[in-house]
Design a protein around this motif. Structure first.
Motif, short mmCIF file in Angstrom:
data_model
loop_
_atom_site.label_atom_id
_atom_site.label_comp_id
_atom_site.label_asym_id
_atom_site.label_seq_id
_atom_site.Cartn_x
_atom_site.Cartn_y
_atom_site.Cartn_z
N GLY A 132 29.58 31.52 44.10
CA GLY A 132 28.92 31.86 42.81
C GLY A 132 28.91 33.15 42.62
N THR A 133 29.80 34.05 43.20
CA THR A 133 29.68 35.52 43.04
C THR A 133 30.56 36.04 41.90
OG1 THR A 133 29.37 35.78 45.17
CG2 THR A 133 30.11 37.71 44.09
N LYS A 134 30.03 36.63 40.93
CA LYS A 134 30.66 37.16 39.77
C LYS A 134 30.73 38.88 39.68
CE LYS A 134 30.36 32.99 38.22
NZ LYS A 134 31.51 31.97 38.11
N PRO A 135 31.93 39.36 39.24
CA PRO A 135 31.79 40.84 39.14
C PRO A 135 30.98 41.28 37.75
CG PRO A 135 33.87 39.86 38.41
CD PRO A 135 33.24 38.72 38.91
N ASN A 171 24.39 39.94 29.63
CA ASN A 171 25.78 39.44 28.96
C ASN A 171 26.66 40.58 29.61
OD1 ASN A 171 27.73 37.79 27.98
ND2 ASN A 171 27.70 39.02 26.22
N MET A 172 26.29 41.07 31.12
CA MET A 172 27.36 42.01 31.49
C MET A 172 28.01 41.45 32.83
SD MET A 172 24.82 45.24 31.34
CE MET A 172 24.24 46.01 29.68
N LEU A 173 28.15 40.21 32.90
CA LEU A 173 28.98 39.58 33.90
C LEU A 173 30.32 39.13 33.38
CD1 LEU A 173 26.32 37.15 35.96
CD2 LEU A 173 27.47 39.47 36.72
N ILE A 174 31.27 39.54 34.32
CA ILE A 174 32.69 38.74 33.84
C ILE A 174 32.77 37.44 34.64
CG2 ILE A 174 35.25 39.12 34.05
CD1 ILE A 174 34.52 42.02 34.27
N ASN A 175 32.97 36.47 33.73
CA ASN A 175 32.79 34.99 34.13
C ASN A 175 33.83 34.47 35.25
OD1 ASN A 175 31.44 32.55 34.68
ND2 ASN A 175 32.11 31.70 32.62
N PHE A 176 34.20 34.98 36.22
CA PHE A 176 35.09 34.11 37.24
C PHE A 176 34.55 34.46 38.62
CE2 PHE A 176 37.47 38.30 36.28
CZ PHE A 176 37.53 38.78 37.70
N ASP A 177 35.05 33.56 39.54
CA ASP A 177 34.97 33.75 40.53
C ASP A 177 35.39 34.95 41.56
OD1 ASP A 177 33.13 31.35 40.38
OD2 ASP A 177 34.74 29.99 40.88
N THR A 178 34.56 35.70 42.22
CA THR A 178 35.01 36.68 43.24
C THR A 178 34.75 36.53 44.52
OG1 THR A 178 35.42 38.96 43.29
CG2 THR A 178 33.26 38.37 42.86
N TRP A 179 35.08 37.23 45.35
CA TRP A 179 34.71 37.18 46.74
C TRP A 179 33.10 37.43 47.02
CZ3 TRP A 179 38.16 35.90 50.62
CH2 TRP A 179 37.65 35.65 51.81
N PRO A 180 32.75 36.20 48.06
CA PRO A 180 33.47 35.33 48.87
C PRO A 180 33.48 34.04 48.03
CG PRO A 180 31.08 35.59 49.61
CD PRO A 180 31.26 36.56 48.38
N PRO A 181 34.54 33.18 48.78
CA PRO A 181 34.69 32.07 48.07
C PRO A 181 33.74 30.99 48.17
CG PRO A 181 36.65 32.30 49.57
CD PRO A 181 35.30 33.50 49.75
N ASN A 182 33.63 30.18 46.83
CA ASN A 182 32.39 29.04 46.82
C ASN A 182 30.86 29.58 46.89
OD1 ASN A 182 34.65 27.18 46.86
ND2 ASN A 182 34.84 27.45 49.08
N TRP A 197 30.03 46.21 46.72
CA TRP A 197 31.34 45.24 46.02
C TRP A 197 30.96 45.38 44.54
CZ3 TRP A 197 34.85 41.65 48.76
CH2 TRP A 197 34.85 41.85 50.09
N PRO A 198 31.95 45.05 43.87
CA PRO A 198 31.60 44.85 42.38
C PRO A 198 30.84 43.44 41.98
CG PRO A 198 33.97 44.35 42.72
CD PRO A 198 33.43 44.79 44.15
N GLY A 199 30.93 42.77 42.79
CA GLY A 199 30.47 41.34 42.56
C GLY A 199 29.16 41.03 43.12
N PHE A 200 28.49 40.05 42.72
CA PHE A 200 27.26 39.83 43.02
C PHE A 200 26.73 38.39 43.19
CE2 PHE A 200 26.89 43.98 41.01
CZ PHE A 200 26.06 44.73 41.91
N GLY A 201 25.94 38.32 44.25
CA GLY A 201 25.55 36.61 44.55
C GLY A 201 24.79 36.22 43.68
N PRO A 202 24.58 34.95 43.38
CA PRO A 202 23.63 34.35 42.22
C PRO A 202 22.25 34.39 42.40
CG PRO A 202 24.64 32.57 43.48
CD PRO A 202 25.38 33.69 43.91
#
Length: 794
Positions: A355-358, A342-353, A325-330
């Motif tokens: 804290g995973t960010k792309p 500073n290489m994260l895009i700061n919005f929530d991606t899957w799975p919900p709730n 996936w393109p997102g990573f858990g915290p």
């Protein structure tokens, strides 16, 4: 006196050239001009491809295209003339005229007939604050002929094949792959080179694209035909590399297998049942909990030995695809490293709730880091292929500020549609750098213009199991294909089985699944996947049960077609062709096919008409649920099929020859899908195998469908490395002369390691008395072939 005339002529030409340079400047490949406060650049990349770029004079945007890889060919000869207010640029293929007073641009064929034109005053710039940067909403309108047929815009699941009289927001999502590209049956196409969410609108007054951007930037391409437009788009945005042969076999997946032992046991059972298969897919959470989402590490309790896992799959003559996936858990190492840089895009991606960010796919250094983790944690363990899920990506708990945050290439809203393109670019380029022994194969939920060059095949997202949804897959696939993206598939049976209580045990669902699998047999990738209910063949009964037998029959059919499929793949790579295309691309004189969204051409020979309505289950659709199915699947039902005018067609199952240009009724029991072969076709028929490379192609059947001249090129190579790029492959051309009833097997061209030195081709002429459907035909002529030309009298 004569010398004076020559001197005067030179003087006049000099004055004319001076006047010309006052209104525009020649660049060698085109011109630049200032018209109505805009700087306009017209640049030919080839004689058939021209770029139009417009920006306001006060702005000087620098743009490097993410989709376009073609550079201007300096050898393209462009003739430039000025006539009144018009500047006219001509090549041997295309003429472009711009009104220097209004800026309106028109496009013509060389015979002077108009192809398309901009709308007068159709170029607009409206000031727009793009995350603190002064930018614009840019719009370009075009005027199309009233009866013009337009396809494209990507995979838009709106039930429609044509894209006239529509307003669509082109924004990638789970179900939609949007590409700002249209092609016309007049033989031209337009690519709007912009990566923001784009408004497409077609009405009586104009056809337009509107997006955030510093400039209007589009490419006009003339291919001369529908398929020619695909060829031009590939030249512009990149060719599609070859996939391994095994990728064209059958793939089994579900959401989700939970241990390495479960995956291997499923594969073993396929082998025990003697049902062909080539790929097993490991879906999400093989890493553990959501807090370490996409950790690219194996949970040691459920996957204790990943190398052994891959080895067991390989020992069973299959291949392993693993999700990333393109997102990573915290709590992942990747999240920590990307956050610190500073290489994260700061919005929530899957799975919900969770804290995973792309990660910032637009940053090449971030793509380096991503591959480093993926290679060390997954690829190095023996994995063969990638499932890149959520490549839009999923966007959860959406907030306005999510779109105005910066990425490496600008605000997220200005580049959001290119997320999948950049993500797959990172995987493809890094794997190519890592090894040339294993071809890249990527399955991805999203796409964008140019993504075909990344060895990516798209799928239609998490679609719902429903007859209407099955129908909608066909025009969605065709419109994506015409945009230059040749490889596509869908979740066979649909992803969510909400509408069928009991899932696999509901006879109504079994009917839908069988029909969807028949459609999947004639898609570039054949893959069963979904949630709510398992999809392995034994979940649908056992030998002798109608659903089991029908599924097995079509999986076997897929494997008999492998020589045809692999040769078609070579046409995709070497000639810019495609697997799935609208009927109108080959039958543009038959207006009845222009809107025919439930039939399509598969390669050069097959007409496919999937069954997209329930025939055998007397159901009640109550509360949107399919219930009360009957149990009688033995009766014969009918489907209506239109056979295009301009040739004759053969019923694949019976060998019956039928004239085109008519509607027919085809008997379609549960194990038959309407399938026709064009007269003049030559179709290679592969051996009965359990996996793609089980048997060599040393004893192929060559099926001839008489009634017209035909030809086919059989392509062969080493099946899974990049030696073909070095010329290590062979082709054998078969030519059929219908009048002489003669087949010429031409001299083989090329060599590769392991090439067959001797072989037999069994030539069979198809007719209603000599056609066995899936089985080998009768009364064939065995021809020994060692690489030299042979002439066979039929």
């Amino acid at each position: 006196m004569r010398r004076t005339f020559i001197t005067l002529s030179v003087l006049i030409l000099s004055i004319a050239a001076s006047c010309k340079s006052d209104r525009f400047k020649e660049t060698g490949t085109g011109i630049t001009a200032v018209v109505q406060s805009k700087q306009v650049t017209i640049e030919f990349l080839t004689p058939s491809i021209v770029r139009v770029n417009k920006h306001l004079i006060e702005a000087q945007p620098e743009k490097e295209s993410l989709s376009v890889v073609k550079s201007p060919d300096k050898n393209t000869k462009v003739n430039i003339n000025e006539e009144g207010d018009d500047v006219i640029l001509s090549t041997k293929k295309l003429t472009v005229k711009m009104d220097l007073a209004t800026g309106k641009i028109s496009f013509f064929k060389q015979d002077g007939s108009i192809l398309s034109q901009e709308k007068l005053n159709g170029s607009t710039f409206k000031s727009f604050d793009d995350a603190g940067k002064d930018s614009y909403m840019v719009k370009q309108g075009f005027v199309l002929a009233k009866d013009e047929v337009i396809y494209g815009l990507g995979q838009v699941q709106n039930s429609s094949l044509q894209q006239r009289n529509r307003t669509i927001e082109l924004k990638n999502s789970n179900h939609d792959i949007t590409i700002p590209y249209i092609c016309s049956l007049k033989g031209y196409s337009i690519f709007w080179d912009n990566y923001a969410s784009t408004s497409y609108s077609d009405n009586e007054s104009e056809t337009s694209f509107e997006s955030i951007g510093d400039c209007i930037d589009y490419y006009f391409m003339y291919g001369g035909s529908g398929e020619g437009t695909i060829r031009q788009m590939r030249e512009l945005s990149g060719q599609a590399p070859m996939f391994p042969l095994w990728t064209l076999g059958y793939w089994q997946s579900k959401e989700r297998y939970k241990t390495q032992f479960e995956v291997v046991d499923v594969l073993k059972k396929y082998r025990e049942l003697q049902v062909p298969i080539d790929g097993m897919i490991q879906d999400w959470r093989y890493w553990g909990e959501d807090s370490v989402w996409n950790a690219m590490k194996w949970d040691s309790k459920r996957y204790p030995d990943p190398k052994q896992f891959a080895k067991e799959i390989h020992d069973l003559d299959a291949h392993l695809m693993v999700v990333a996936w393109p997102g990573f858990g915290p709590l992942t190492d990747q999240y920590g490293e990307f956050e610190s840089k500073n290489m994260l895009i700061n919005f929530d991606t899957w799975p919900p709730n969770s804290g995973t960010k792309p990660y910032d796919v637009y940053n090449p250094k971030a793509r380096d880091i991503y591959w480093d983790y993926l290679n060390r944690g997954v690829f190095s363990e023996g994995v063969d292929a990638w499932w890149l899920d959520s490549t839009e990506p999923d966007h959860i708990n959406v907030k306005p500020e999510d779109f105005i945050q910066p990425t490496h290439l600008g605000s997220y809203q200005s580049v959001s549609n290119a997320f999948s393109l950049m993500h797959t670019t990172g995987i493809y380029e890094h794997q190519r750098q890592t090894t040339s022994e294993k071809r890249v194969f990527i399955l991805t939920r999203s796409s964008f213009a140019g993504q075909q060059r990344n060895a990516a095949t798209s799928w239609s997202g998490d679609v719902v199991s429903d007859w209407n949804v099955l129908h909608d897959q066909i025009p969605a696939a065709l419109n994506l294909s015409v945009c230059g993206i040749p490889y596509w598939n869908s979740d066979i049976g649909g992803f969510f089985v909400w509408n069928f209580p009991g899932g696999k045990d509901n006879l109504a669902y079994r009917e839908l699944y069988v029909r969807w699998l028949q459609f999947g047999t004639f898609c570039p990738m054949m893959r069963s996947h979904g949630t709510d209910t398992p999809r392995e063949i034994w979940q649908f009964g056992e030998k002798g049960d109608w659903s089991y037998d029908a599924i097995k029959k079509f999986i076997h059919l897929r494997y008999r077609l492998l020589p045809y499929l692999y040769s078609t793949s070579w046409q995709v790579t070497s000639e810019g062709k495609t697997f799935m295309k609208p009927l109108a691309f080959d039958f543009e004189e038959d207006k009845k096919v222009f809107d025919l969204e439930h039939e399509y051409l598969f390669g050069e020979s097959f007409l496919v008409c999937p069954v997209t309505e329930s025939m055998y289950t007397n159901y009640e659709k109550k509360d949107k649920k399919y219930v009360n199915a009957c149990e009688n699947f033995n009766g014969v039902k009918n489907s209506t099929v239109y056979l295009p005018n301009g040739c004759s067609w053969y019923d694949f199952w019976t060998g019956e020859k039928i004239n085109g240009g008519q509607l027919i009724e085809k008997n379609t029991p549960i194990d038959v899908m309407p399938l026709y072969v064009k007269a003049g076709s030559i179709v290679p028929w592969g051996p009965d195998v359990q996996f793609a490379e089980e048997k060599g192609w040393d004893n192929l059947e060559i099926r001839i469908y008489p009634g017209a001249n035909g030809k086919f090129t059989l392509y062969e190579d080493e099946f899974d490395n990049y030696n073909y790029e070095k010329g290590k492959y062979s082709t054998i051309e078969f030519v059929y002369d219908d009048q002489k009833r003669e087949v010429i097997i031409k001299k083989r061209n090329g060599t590769y390691n392991g090439m067959l030195k001797e072989r037999v081709f069994n030539i069979m002429v198809v007719s209603d008395s000599n056609a066995q459907g899936i089985e080998n035909g009768q009364n064939s002529i065995a021809v020994k072939y060692t690489g030299n030309e042979k002439v066979v009298k039929l």
